[in-house]
Design an enzyme around this catalytic site. Structure first.
Site, short mmCIF file in Angstrom:
data_model
loop_
_atom_site.label_atom_id
_atom_site.label_comp_id
_atom_site.label_asym_id
_atom_site.label_seq_id
_atom_site.Cartn_x
_atom_site.Cartn_y
_atom_site.Cartn_z
CE LYS A 245 40.01 44.47 43.64
NZ LYS A 245 41.37 43.97 43.67
NE ARG B 99 47.40 45.43 39.66
CZ ARG B 99 46.33 44.80 40.16
NH1 ARG B 99 45.32 44.48 39.37
NH2 ARG B 99 46.26 44.48 41.44
CG HIS C 287 48.28 41.27 43.11
ND1 HIS C 287 47.43 40.61 43.98
CD2 HIS C 287 47.53 41.53 42.01
CE1 HIS C 287 46.23 40.48 43.42
NE2 HIS C 287 46.27 41.04 42.22
NE ARG D 276 46.60 41.75 48.45
CZ ARG D 276 47.88 41.56 48.16
NH1 ARG D 276 48.82 41.64 49.09
NH2 ARG D 276 48.24 41.30 46.95
CE1 TYR E 5 13.72 47.26 19.39
CE2 TYR E 5 14.81 46.62 21.43
CZ TYR E 5 14.04 47.52 20.71
OH TYR E 5 13.60 48.67 21.31
CB CYS F 236 15.05 45.23 25.24
SG CYS F 236 14.09 44.15 24.16
CG ASP G 296 14.87 50.01 29.73
OD1 ASP G 296 15.93 50.28 30.30
OD2 ASP G 296 14.38 50.68 28.80
C1 PLP Z 1 41.70 42.78 43.89
C2 PLP Z 1 42.93 42.43 44.61
C3 PLP Z 1 42.95 41.32 45.47
C4 PLP Z 1 41.82 40.33 45.56
O1 PLP Z 1 41.86 39.53 44.39
P1 PLP Z 1 40.90 38.28 44.19
O2 PLP Z 1 41.34 37.68 42.92
O3 PLP Z 1 39.51 38.81 44.14
O4 PLP Z 1 41.11 37.38 45.36
C5 PLP Z 1 44.08 41.14 46.25
N1 PLP Z 1 45.14 41.97 46.14
C6 PLP Z 1 45.17 43.02 45.29
C7 PLP Z 1 46.38 43.88 45.21
C8 PLP Z 1 44.07 43.26 44.49
O5 PLP Z 1 44.10 44.28 43.62
#
Ligand code: PLP
Length: 370
Positions: free
Chosen positions: A33, A131, A160, A219, A264, A311, A313
Site C-alpha cells: 500500500k 478501525r 489487526h 503480513r 532563508y 528550501c 528544491d
Molecule cells: C499496513 C498493515 C499491515 C502492515 O503493518 P506494519 O506495521 O507495516 O507491519 C498489516 N495489516 C494491516 C491490516 C495493515 O493495514
C-alpha cells in the site's frame, strides 16, 4: 536522471523476506500500500513474489488495479473499505476485500454477481484496533453470511493489532487480549461448522514479538522494508536492512567566511571559515523542513551537518575545510552507509513509514535488482 534519487535495494527485500520466513515458517502477505511505503509498488511486488511471497496487500482499489495492470496475478488483499461505486472495479481486478459488516458484504455480493464471479472475502474482526471490522461476538454470523453466499467465498479471517510492536507490559497484555478474543471468535466460527479460511493477524510487531499471532499467514510491512522495532535493549529486534537510500549530488560548492549566513531566515551563521555545498533536494521532494540545521548527511565519507533552512528544491551542507570531496560527488541523505530513515524518524517524532512514504514522486526510484 536528476541528481536526487531514492535507491531501492530489492536485494535487501529478498534477504528481509528470507529472515521473516525463517522466523515464522508461514506464508507471507506483503503490504505494498501507499506505493509500497514509498518504495514503488510494482518493483517491490515483483521482487517480493520472486522471493516467494504468496500474497500482496493494498489500501485502495486503484492500487490493486495498478498491480493487475502491471501483470501481477498473485492474490491481493484490499485492507481498507471501498466505496459502493468502486466495487465493480474491485471485482474486475479480483481483489480480496476485508469485510466486517452486513451492508458491505451485501454490496460485495451484488458486485460479484454483477461481474459474474465468486469473490474471495476475508472477514475482518475488530479485537481492539478500533478501525474497521466486526465485534468478535458477530464474527460467527457474518462468517456464515459470507460462507453461505452464492457469490462470495470466505477466503480468510483476520484481525489487526494496535500495539504489537511495544514491549511495555500493558501493551503486551493488550495484544494478548486481542489475540485471545480473536481465537475465541475463530472457535465460534468453527463451532458453527464454518471454515474461517486463511487466518491472519501478524503485522511487524507481532512477527517480531508475538509468535502466538502468526496463524496461517503473516503480513509484516515495515519490517520487510528494513525497520525492526527495538528490543528490550533498544536495538533493532531483527537484523533487517533498510531498502531505501536517499542520495543526491553536490551541485555547487563555495567558500563561506566566518560570520556569513546561509539560507532563508539566516538561522545558520558560519562559526569559522568553511565550505558550503548545495544539494538539489528540499521539502518539495518530501525532505522535512524540520531537519534544517539538524540532520547530517554523508559526504566524502564523513557525516556533515545541514546548514540553515531546507528550501523547497535545495539545501546546504557544511562540508568543513578538509576538501575530501569535489563538485558532483554523491552524498547520502539517509540509508546506505548513512543513518537510515528510522533514525531520521525518531528525530522528527514520527515513524519510518512516514519518512519513506513522504519522499515524493519528484524523486526517481532506482532499483538495485536481486
Ligand atoms: C499496513 C498493515 C499491515 C502492515 O503493518 P506494519 O506495521 O507495516 O507491519 C498489516 N495489516 C494491516 C491490516 C495493515 O493495514
Amino acid at each position: 536522471m536528476r541528481a536526487t534519487r531514492a535507491v531501492i535495494h530489492l536485494d535487501y527485500l529478498r534477504d528481509n523476506i528470507n529472515l521473516v520466513r525463517e522466523r515464522t515458517r508461514r506464508p507471507l502477505c506483503v503490504p505494498v500500500k501507499a506505493d509500497a511505503y514509498g518504495h514503488g509498488a510494482l518493483p517491490v511486488a515483483g521482487a517480493a513474489l520472486s522471493a516467494g511471497a504468496e500474497y500482496l496487500a493494498v489500501a485502495t482499489v486503484g492500487e490493486g488495479e495498478e498491480l493487475r495492470e502491471g501483470g501481477i496475478t498473485a492474490p491481493v488483499l484490499l485492507l481498507s473499505v471501498a466505496l459502493p461505486e468502486e466495487l465493480a472495479d474491485l471485482a474486475a481486478a479480483d481483489l480480496e476485500p476485508l469485510a466486517g459488516d452486513e451492508e458491505y458484504i451485501e454490496a460485495l455480493e451484488r458486485a460479484a454477481s454483477g461481474a459474474g464471479k465468486k469473490l474471495r472475502v476475508h472477514l475482518k474482526i475488530d479485537t481492539g484496533m478500533g478501525r474497521i471490522g466486526c465485534r468478535p461476538s458477530l464474527a460467527r454470523s457474518l462468517a456464515s453470511r459470507i460462507a453461505k453466499s452464492g457469490s462470495l467465498t470466505l477466503a480468510g479471517t483476520a484481525t489487526h493489532l494496535a500495539v504489537s510492536d511495544s514491549l511495555r507490559e500493558e501493551d503486551r497484555a493488550f495484544t494478548e487480549r486481542q489475540l485471545d478474543s480473536f481465537r475465541g471468535a475463530l472457535e465460534d466460527i468453527r463451532a458453527g461448522g464454518i471454515d474461517p479460511g486463511i487466518v491472519h493477524a501478524a503485522n511487524t510487531g507481532a512477527v517480531t514479538f508475538h509468535n502466538g499471532a502468526w496463524f496461517d499467514m503473516v503480513r509484516p510491512g515495515i519490517l520487510l522494508y528494513g525497520y525492526a522495532p527495538p528490543d528490550a535493549g533498544g536495538k533493532p529486534a531483527m537484523a533487517v536492512k533498510p531498502l531505501m537510500e536517499l542520495v543526491s549530488r553536490l551541485v555547487f560548492i563555495k567558500d563561506v567566511r566566518r560570520g556569513e549566513t546561509v539560507s532563508y531566515g539566516r538561522i545558520w551563521t558560519a562559526a569559522e571559515d568553511t565550505v558550503i555545498g548545495t544539494l538539489p533536494l528540499g521539502y518539495g521532494d518530501g525532505l522535512s523542513r524540520q531537519l534544517g540545521n539538524t540532520w547530517q548527511v554523508l559526504a566524502g565519507g564523513v557525516l556533515r551537518p545541514l546548514a540553515g533552512r531546507i528550501c523547497m528544491d535545495q539545501c546546504m551542507v557544511d562540508l568543513g575545510r578538509d576538501r575530501s570531496f569535489s563538485r558532483w560527488d554523491e552524498v547520502t541523505i539517509f540509508g546506505g552507509e548513512a543513518p537510515h530513515a528510522g533514525i531520521m524518524a525518531s528525530l522528527l517524532n514520527t515513524i519510518p513509514y512516514e519518512i519513506t512514504c513522504t519522499i515524493n514522486k519528484r524523486v526517481p526510484r532506482v532499483y538495485i535488482q536481486v
